[in-house]
Design an enzyme around this catalytic site. Sequence first.
Site: not given
Ligand SMILES: CN1CCN(c2ccccc2CNc2ccc(C(N)=O)cn2)CC1
Length: 246
Positions: A89, A116, A154, A169
């Site tokens: 994220p 996490e 793709r 696309d």
């Molecule tokens: C409960 N935790 C699960 C693990 N997570 C986390 C934290 C750090 C890295 C990967 C993750 C894996 N999750 C992802 C991965 C990508 C995206 C995206 N938007 O590309 C959304 N989420 C944080 C929250």
Amino acid sequence: MRIDIVSLFPEFVAQCAAFGVVGRAVERGLLSVHGFNPRDYAEGNYRRVDDRPFGGGPGMVMLIDPLRASLRAAREAAPGPARVVYMSPQGAPLTQAKVRELAGRERLILLCGRYEGIDERLIRAEVDEEISIGDYVLSGGELAAAVIVDAVARLREGVLGDAESAVQDSFEDGLLDCPHYTRPVEHDLGTVPEVLMSGNHAEIAKWRRMQSLGRTWQRRPDLLDEAALSKADRKLLEAYRAALEA
Ligand SMILES: CN1CCN(c2ccccc2CNc2ccc(C(N)=O)cn2)CC1
């Protein structure tokens, strides 16, 4: 192109390369996807891949060494430099331009976090770029990795036949796609726009471009840089707007 997936659930992502155009590309040897599971590289009889976070707080953090060993194994599994991408994220938003750039590489290693997340020291030492597929939280990076596998595959030469060409696309030209219709012409859900039945390919292309411009303006004005539009495009967008008021 070779894509290695470092994940506690590598078969999850490999499955995403088993169907449709990507599956066919794998069968034809245009692409290969391999999984590396940090648990296979974890020491000790509990084969730990995670541990409690320093500083306290909920959840667990993925340990450096099993991930580092997985990445090393992935690198050594094939020749040539590999770009290490971490889906999180906190990453840069994925765009079609970024997909095109990644598709130009011969090797990618996609790092999937669970729990996490991953010890920051591993990210700093091993990750070339962090990418987010959108502003939402998933339980792991695997779905984000699958998105990258599909979007990149793709675009590789030879993957899409003419029929499925990625050139038209939406997002390829930065605009949303035009509407699509197929048989039957008459349906209780409505008819097909006349122009598409005209056989006049210039008119059809113009109508489709107008629809792409108009829909982008209506739905995703953030994608539409009106200033950068050609005179012809601006005229088409005007026609679209005028038709709305009529
Ligand atoms: C409960 N935790 C699960 C693990 N997570 C986390 C934290 C750090 C890295 C990967 C993750 C894996 N999750 C992802 C991965 C990508 C995206 C995206 N938007 O590309 C959304 N989420 C944080 C929250």
